[in-house]
Design a protein around this motif. Structure first.
Motif, short mmCIF file in Angstrom:
data_model
loop_
_atom_site.label_atom_id
_atom_site.label_comp_id
_atom_site.label_asym_id
_atom_site.label_seq_id
_atom_site.Cartn_x
_atom_site.Cartn_y
_atom_site.Cartn_z
N SER A 70 1.02 -1.15 0.11
CA SER A 70 0.08 0.10 0.04
C SER A 70 0.67 1.05 0.04
O SER A 70 0.53 2.42 -0.62
N GLU A 71 1.98 1.37 0.62
CA GLU A 71 2.82 2.40 0.82
C GLU A 71 3.53 2.58 -0.69
O GLU A 71 3.68 4.12 -0.95
N THR A 72 3.56 1.44 -1.37
CA THR A 72 4.36 1.97 -2.67
C THR A 72 3.13 2.38 -3.70
O THR A 72 3.52 3.30 -4.46
N ALA A 73 2.02 1.78 -3.63
CA ALA A 73 0.99 2.08 -4.28
C ALA A 73 0.54 3.71 -4.47
O ALA A 73 0.03 4.27 -5.11
N ALA A 74 0.56 4.06 -2.86
CA ALA A 74 0.34 5.46 -2.81
C ALA A 74 1.20 6.52 -3.53
O ALA A 74 0.60 7.62 -3.60
N LEU A 75 2.45 5.94 -3.59
CA LEU A 75 3.37 7.03 -4.42
C LEU A 75 2.98 7.26 -5.96
O LEU A 75 3.29 8.05 -6.58
N LEU A 76 2.12 6.44 -6.45
CA LEU A 76 1.45 6.30 -7.90
C LEU A 76 0.55 7.70 -8.07
O LEU A 76 0.37 8.04 -9.01
N ASP A 77 0.14 7.95 -6.93
CA ASP A 77 -0.65 9.33 -6.98
C ASP A 77 -0.13 10.63 -7.38
O ASP A 77 0.85 10.72 -6.90
N GLY A 78 -0.69 11.19 -8.43
CA GLY A 78 -0.01 12.36 -8.96
C GLY A 78 0.81 12.05 -10.29
O GLY A 78 1.51 12.99 -10.85
N LEU A 79 1.10 10.93 -10.32
CA LEU A 79 2.08 10.63 -11.77
C LEU A 79 1.04 9.84 -12.73
O LEU A 79 0.04 9.26 -12.52
N GLU A 80 1.50 10.27 -13.85
CA GLU A 80 0.70 9.83 -15.16
C GLU A 80 1.19 8.28 -15.20
O GLU A 80 2.31 7.89 -15.49
N VAL A 81 0.29 7.30 -15.43
CA VAL A 81 0.59 6.21 -15.50
C VAL A 81 0.09 5.56 -17.08
O VAL A 81 -0.92 5.53 -17.33
N LEU A 82 1.02 5.18 -17.76
CA LEU A 82 0.55 4.68 -19.14
C LEU A 82 -0.03 3.45 -19.02
O LEU A 82 0.09 2.54 -18.20
N PRO A 83 -1.06 3.33 -20.04
CA PRO A 83 -1.70 2.07 -20.15
C PRO A 83 -0.92 0.85 -20.48
O PRO A 83 -0.09 1.22 -21.24
N ARG A 84 -1.25 -0.37 -20.15
CA ARG A 84 -0.47 -1.44 -20.42
C ARG A 84 -1.02 -2.13 -21.73
O ARG A 84 -2.19 -1.68 -21.99
N LEU A 85 -0.40 -2.90 -22.42
CA LEU A 85 -0.49 -3.52 -23.68
C LEU A 85 -1.68 -4.09 -23.60
O LEU A 85 -2.22 -5.23 -22.76
N ALA A 86 -2.68 -3.97 -24.48
CA ALA A 86 -4.08 -4.47 -24.62
C ALA A 86 -3.96 -5.76 -25.15
O ALA A 86 -3.03 -6.10 -25.93
N GLY A 87 -4.66 -6.70 -24.24
CA GLY A 87 -4.73 -8.17 -24.77
C GLY A 87 -3.44 -8.98 -24.19
O GLY A 87 -3.32 -10.25 -24.50
N ALA A 88 -2.71 -8.56 -23.40
CA ALA A 88 -1.85 -9.37 -22.74
C ALA A 88 -2.23 -10.38 -22.00
O ALA A 88 -3.05 -10.35 -21.15
N GLN A 89 -1.58 -11.46 -21.89
CA GLN A 89 -2.05 -12.76 -21.16
C GLN A 89 -2.03 -12.73 -19.91
O GLN A 89 -2.88 -12.90 -19.17
N ASP A 90 -0.96 -12.28 -19.46
CA ASP A 90 -0.74 -12.06 -17.83
C ASP A 90 -1.02 -10.53 -17.39
O ASP A 90 -0.67 -10.37 -16.07
N GLY A 91 -1.38 -9.59 -18.14
CA GLY A 91 -1.55 -8.40 -17.53
C GLY A 91 -0.32 -7.54 -17.20
O GLY A 91 -0.12 -6.40 -16.79
N GLN A 92 0.84 -7.97 -17.42
CA GLN A 92 2.14 -7.49 -17.09
C GLN A 92 2.90 -6.90 -18.34
O GLN A 92 4.15 -6.47 -18.32
N ALA A 93 2.37 -6.92 -19.55
CA ALA A 93 3.08 -6.46 -20.76
C ALA A 93 3.03 -4.89 -20.77
O ALA A 93 2.29 -4.29 -20.66
N PHE A 94 4.26 -4.66 -21.02
CA PHE A 94 4.55 -3.12 -21.32
C PHE A 94 4.48 -2.70 -22.53
O PHE A 94 4.77 -3.38 -23.79
N ASP A 95 3.52 -1.55 -22.90
CA ASP A 95 3.24 -0.99 -24.16
C ASP A 95 4.34 -0.22 -24.79
O ASP A 95 4.75 0.87 -24.21
#
Length: 893
Positions: A70-95
């Motif tokens: 949770s403390e790490t996830a809270a640091l994502l607030d205020g930062l632009e997060v790019l969408p991940r690659l659509a259709g990835a099998q494990d949801g971990q694919a970087f676009d």
């Protein structure tokens, strides 16, 4: 030391500057390095990104793995997060494409060692990051020390866990900045127990296996040492770039000897760590026997995997052919100035330790002044068993045995017949023929069998008592033993010579094939010819589908394929474009777009990339000989294509130079020949305007006449330029009328007499002239240009114009009685801008009159030529020749 020498010694290192310049053109890589999961790499990376975001820096998160913290996830607030690659099998694919399109200043891509899902452009995430850096984007990423390729075996030995996800050491070496995220092992274990690293159900299992205090301490030491090495490299680079005197790194260089055995992988990893600690370059070499007929598929695959591992770890690889391994290693070490040799040393057992000296022992005995490092197997590894000759099945011995039996029987019969007529004391020499013949026809096995059979046959047929295997005389026993030894040795030599001859034949065939290919390439005049020669040669050599692509308007076009029905899909074209852009191998069997059916290799000429070659890959890998032939053919093809490109560019350059010369000559001509009449016209017009009322009538008429004459002269210059433009552009389309030559000649002469009133022009026209087909306007202009040229260069003598019939042609000649033209210049007078000087040394006109006359004449189907001297060793005659109109009519009928 002089002052100049001292100044030179403090100059910045030129070898260090290109690296800095190259880093300015690319993005920068920052690696947050930790000893183990949970030390806070992602947390530190996001915290630093948040500070830069607050300062207005364009920072985006391409991929961040919080693992439920949770403390790490809270640091994502205020930062632009790019969408991940659509259709990835494990949801971990970087676009990657999304990041390239967004193109921020800094992008965060977590977990450098992660593998991409199947079907991605790159199998590994670090390859995605390399593409971002090449596009000028700064990348921040995280990495644990156990994921480095060179430490994989050491980490497995320390922790008992084999790390599957690995990153080549070269990735970390190319990093512009390494941020060490450190945490004491005791605190890390506490974080693990509190559930801040893994979920509670996984934390206890991790503590029992990987997260032990000893393991974490060892991993922490590895991380600290690798970071310290990186800082030392950066300091050395800084000292070199700024010419600061100080303790420089020593000039160590490692030579690493490997083979297809299992120990060689450990040798490479140990050598990588040793080279990293010494900050030294290292060369991995494999020695291959020159008399080896062919390589096994297993051995080739193992060597290729070993060389790929060495290159990933930052080594240079090389293959050397030779029979004396020790001599070749020492020769290469001296040539490469190696200071240390790293080699694997296996423990022999049994009788082999007494009867044979190992390669490391021989190398240590002969190497002088070079340090040698022996890498031995682990204690739990079983030493290799003594070598045993692999015995093939009985079917493999059938043919050699039959050859030996047949030749021995034939020699025995022949020897018995000879012995009947003469009892020769050296009859045993005949049996050596059987041994040598068996060696040549059946190899060493056949020679050995023939030697045994020959000894038995000699004993049975020629040693008393006959027809028994008993020997009574001691000297006969000695003779038989000597004969057997000589026969075996001679058979072995003969068999070895045969094998070497076969190897030489195979290599000579390959060399002849390459020679024939080079000869074909040398005779090709265009790039298309060279392409088809290369494609057909590659297909014939490799027995695989081949495609060759060339750069075309920012993309690639298929220049040749063989067989012709070979096609490329979208993935293939994407891999080919990657090879073109990165100048690296891509496609099947590589780390980039491995789903492609083809392996694409760049064709690099002396002046850069000239094309891309695709080789269809199958389950059977190319052997060493095929790889060598492929490399040689591709290199020669690249040179041929580059030569063809340079040839085309030279033709274009010659055309440009000719155009430049044409333009400069034209400007030089019109700058004088057009300026003079214009100046005359302006002066006369100015006089008329200023003194028109007071100027006498004669002077006014003279100025008006001058304006008229110079205006006509100027009009003639412009007409010549326009006519030449029509000829050069191919827009000249003459009419095809039936012309009366006499009328055209008289019209042109009258026009010239008006233009040159003081010049005598005489004509002579035959009465029986047939008509010709042509354009009356163009023919009149041709005659006027010839008369104009004759008046300018003919002096005070009259100009003669004659027209007569010559067989089926009509000849029209214009003759002046001037100084004439030297024979060497007769062909040049029809060139553009060629002018001969007047008697006063001035070259009049633009030099286009005769060139235009030739263009008009040839456009009407006629011919023009110059003759000099013309009359009484002086003068010039220009002759026009046209087919008679009635002759064309006869042909039409």
């Amino acid at each position: 030391m002089t002052d100049i020498d001292r100044d030179d010694s403090r100059r910045p290192d030129p070898d260090a500057s290109p690296a800095t310049a190259d880093s300015d053109r690319r993005g920068k890589l920052t690696v947050f390095l930790g000893a183990a999961p949970g030390v806070g790499k992602t947390y530190a990376m996001l915290t630093r990104a948040g500070r830069l975001k607050a300062e207005g820096v364009d920072v985006v998160v391409g991929l961040a793995e919080t693992h439920g913290r949770s403390e790490t996830a809270a640091l994502l607030d205020g930062l632009e997060v790019l969408p991940r690659l659509a259709g990835a099998q494990d949801g971990q694919a970087f676009d990657v494409d999304g990041a390239l399109t967004r193109h921020p200043r800094i992008v965060l891509v977590d977990e450098l060692a992660h593998s991409n899902p199947e079907g991605s452009r790159h199998p590994k995430r670090y390859q995605d990051i390399e593409e971002l850096i090449a596009a000028g984007i700064d990348v921040w990423t995280s990495l644990n020390i156990q994921h480095l390729e060179s430490l994989a075996d050491l980490v497995a030995q320390i922790t008992g866990v084999t790390v599957r996800e690995r990153v080549p050491d070269t990735v970390l070496k190319k990093a512009d900045e390494i941020v060490l995220v450190d945490l004491p092992p005791t605190e890390l274990i506490e974080r693990l127990k509190e559930g801040k690293v893994y979920l509670p159900e996984n934390a206890s299992r991790a503590v029992d296996r990987f997260f032990r205090l000893g393991n974490l301490t060892a991993l922490r030491e590895l991380a600290l040492r690798r970071t310290a090495d990186r800082v030392d490299n950066q300091m050395v680079d800084y000292l070199k770039q700024h010419a600061i005197e100080g303790p420089w790194a020593t000039g160590e260089r490692l030579l690493v000897c490997v083979g297809p055995d299992e120990l060689s992988e450990k040798v490479v990893r140990v050598a990588s760590r040793l080279a990293s600690g010494l900050n030294a370059p290292w060369l991995v070499v494999s020695i291959e026997r020159a008399d080896r007929e062919e390589e096994t598929t297993e051995r080739l695959q193992r060597m290729e995997a070993l060389f790929r591992l060495a290159e990933q770890l930052g080594a240079e690889t090389r293959r050397v052919v030779g029979n004396d391994f020790v001599e070749e290693i020492l020769k290469l070490a001296r040539r490469e100035h190696a200071t240390q040799i790293v080699i694997g040393a296996k423990r022999n057992r049994g009788w082999t330790r007494f009867l044979s000296r190992s390669l490391p022992d021989t190398l240590s005995r002969k190497a002088a002044g070079i340090g040698i490092h022996f890498v031995t197997p682990e204690k739990d590894e079983k030493p290799p068993a003594p070598r045993r000759m692999a015995l093939p099945g009985l079917a493999a011995y059938r043919q050699p045995a039959l050859i030996a039996i047949g030749l021995t029987a034939a020699i025995a019969v022949a020897g018995k017949l000879v012995y009947v007529f003469a009892e020769l004391p050296n009859i045993s020499l005949l049996f050596l023929l059987a041994v040598l013949g068996s060696a040549v026809l059946g190899g060493y096995v056949s020679a050995f069998i023939a030697a045994i059979l020959s000894a038995l046959a000699y004993n049975f047929l020629f040693i008393d008592p006959l027809h028994t295997f008993t020997i009574t005389a001691p000297h006969e026993v000695f003779a038989l033993v000597v004969f057997l030894c000589v026969a075996i040795i001679a058979g072995g030599f003969a068999s070895r010579i045969k094998e070497q001859a076969e190897v030489a034949r195979v290599r000579a065939t390959a060399l002849q094939s390459l020679y024939d290919f080079s000869r074909k390439l040398s005779t090709t005049a265009t790039a298309d010819d060279a392409i088809w020669v290369a494609v057909s040669q590659l297909q014939a050599s490799l027995r695989r589908n081949i495609v060759l692509l060339l750069p075309d308007k920012g993309d690639l076009r298929v220049a040749a394929v063989w067989p012709p029905d070979t096609d490329l899909d979208t993935t293939d074209f994407t891999a080919a474009r990657w090879t073109r852009d990165k100048q690296e191998t891509a496609g099947a069997g590589t780390g980039t777009l491995p789903d492609s059916r083809f392996e694409f290799r760049p064709l690099m000429g002396p002046h850069g990339l000239v094309g891309v070659c695709g080789i269809e890959q199958t389950e059977e890998r190319l052997d060493l000989n095929a790889e060598r032939a492929l490399s040689a053919i591709l290199d020669q093809t690249a040179i041929a294509l580059d030569r063809a490109r340079l040839s085309e560019e030279s033709v274009e350059q010659a055309a440009r130079l000719e155009g430049e010369r044409y333009r400069e000559t034209l400007l030089a001509s019109i700058s004088h020949d057009l300026r003079t009449p214009l100046a005359t016209i302006v002066d006369a017009a100015t006089n008329l305007r200023q003194q028109c009322e007071t100027m006498p009538r004669e002077e006014r008429d003279g100025d008006l006449r001058l304006i008229e004459e110079e205006g006509g002269r100027l009009s003639g210059f412009v007409s010549n330029l326009l006519d030449m433009t029509r000829i050069e552009s191919g827009m000249l389309k003459p009419k095809s009328d039936r012309l009366d030559v006499a009328d055209v000649v008289q019209t042109a002469v009258e026009r010239a007499r008006k233009y040159f009133p003081g010049k005598v022009i005489e004509t002579g026209i035959a009465p029986d002239l047939p008509p010709i087909e042509g354009d009356g306007v163009l023919l009149g202009q041709v005659l006027f240009n010839l008369l104009d040229n004759a008046v300018k260069y003919g002096g005070e003598e009259p100009v003669n114009v004659y027209a007569r019939r010559d067989g089926g042609d009509v000849l029209i000649s214009v003759t002046d009685l001037g100084k004439g033209i030297p024979p060497a210049e007769l062909d040049r007078i029809f060139e553009k801008f060629y002018r001969r000087g007047k008697p006063d040394g001035r070259a009049p006109g633009t030099g286009l009159g005769l060139s235009i006359a030739r263009g008009f004449t040839e456009a009407m189907g006629g011919k023009i030529q110059a003759e000099s001297p013309a009359v009484k060793k002086r003068g010039t005659r220009i002759v026009l020749r046209f087919p008679a109109g009635e002759k064309k009519a006869d042909k039409a009928k």
